[in-house]
Design an enzyme around this catalytic site. Structure first.
Site, PDB file in Angstrom:
ATOM      1  CB  CYS A 100      84.234  40.334  48.374  1.00 61.34           C
ATOM      2  SG  CYS A 100      85.008  39.287  49.612  1.00 61.34           S
ATOM      3  CG  HIS A 142      81.938  35.292  46.614  1.00 61.18           C
ATOM      4  ND1 HIS A 142      82.258  36.422  45.896  1.00 61.18           N
ATOM      5  CD2 HIS A 142      82.357  35.523  47.879  1.00 61.18           C
ATOM      6  CE1 HIS A 142      82.865  37.291  46.704  1.00 61.18           C
ATOM      7  NE2 HIS A 142      82.917  36.779  47.911  1.00 61.18           N
ATOM      8  CD  GLU A 143      80.596  34.046  51.057  1.00 65.96           C
ATOM      9  OE1 GLU A 143      81.614  34.039  51.766  1.00 65.96           O
ATOM     10  OE2 GLU A 143      80.126  35.091  50.583  1.00 65.96           O
ATOM     11  CG  HIS A 146      86.169  34.038  50.836  1.00 67.99           C
ATOM     12  ND1 HIS A 146      87.066  35.072  50.717  1.00 67.99           N
ATOM     13  CD2 HIS A 146      84.959  34.568  50.537  1.00 67.99           C
ATOM     14  CE1 HIS A 146      86.427  36.181  50.350  1.00 67.99           C
ATOM     15  NE2 HIS A 146      85.143  35.898  50.226  1.00 67.99           N
TER      16      HIS A 146
HETATM   17 NI    NI Z   1      83.748  37.408  49.770  1.00 69.06          NI
END
Ligand code: NI
Length: 171
Positions: A100, A142-143, A146
């Site tokens: 990341c 994953h995105e 966030h």
């Molecule tokens: Ni990330």
């Protein structure tokens, strides 16, 4: 258009829940997306979420033909995704290495759904509705994490599989 500073783990902004985008095709949204794309390109990232540049809105960008950080990965379509929703399409999970831009120099193994549907909008308000598998599905999960203030180390279950990229690459 500008390359912005990517916030690093420890910054409380990364732990906040981002807010939905209310209006599409606005100068503000286009400027944000340009900055996200410029920053992702400058850092050679596979994806980037608005909170990582300090903007608390539900906007992510991702995709690449070939990525130096993930040389084995299949191409992922370049995508701007606003107000995303993810739905797993099976219970199957797979463990894989992630990095990341907000956790520089490190890698960790995270379990993710292998088959998902994601929906949302592009910057013009056009609907996006796709199925994704494997690395593509991993990047989207994953995105989108966030946007809920979740960094991948918070998803890890075995900290033995967490380490410095330069060490791991030489094993
Ligand atoms: Ni990330």
């Amino acid at each position: 258009m500008a390359v912005r500073t990517v916030l690093k783990m420890g910054d409380p902004t990364l732990l906040a829940t981002a807010q939905p985008v209310a209006g599409f095709d606005t100068p503000e949204l286009h400027a944000l997306i340009e900055d996200l794309l410029d920053t992702m390109a400058a850092e050679d990232g596979a994806g980037l979420a608005a909170p990582q540049i300090g903007v608390g809105l539900r906007v992510v960008v991702f995709g690449f033909e070939q990525n130096e950080r993930y040389p084995e990965a299949d191409a992922v379509p370049r995508t701007v995704l606003v107000n995303p929703v993810i739905e797993p399409l099976s219970d199957d999970h797979d463990s894989g290495w992630e990095g990341c831009l907000s956790v520089p120099g490190l890698r960790g193994v995270v379990s993710r759904f292998t088959h998902i549907r994601y929906q949302g909008f592009d910057q013009f308000g056009n609907a996006i509705n796709r199925e994704a598998h494997d690395f593509h599905a991993r990047v989207v999960q994953h995105e989108c994490d966030h946007l809920d203030g979740i960094l991948y180390p918070q998803r890890m279950t075995d900290m033995r599989f967490f380490g410095y990229t330069d060490v791991l690459e030489n094993l």
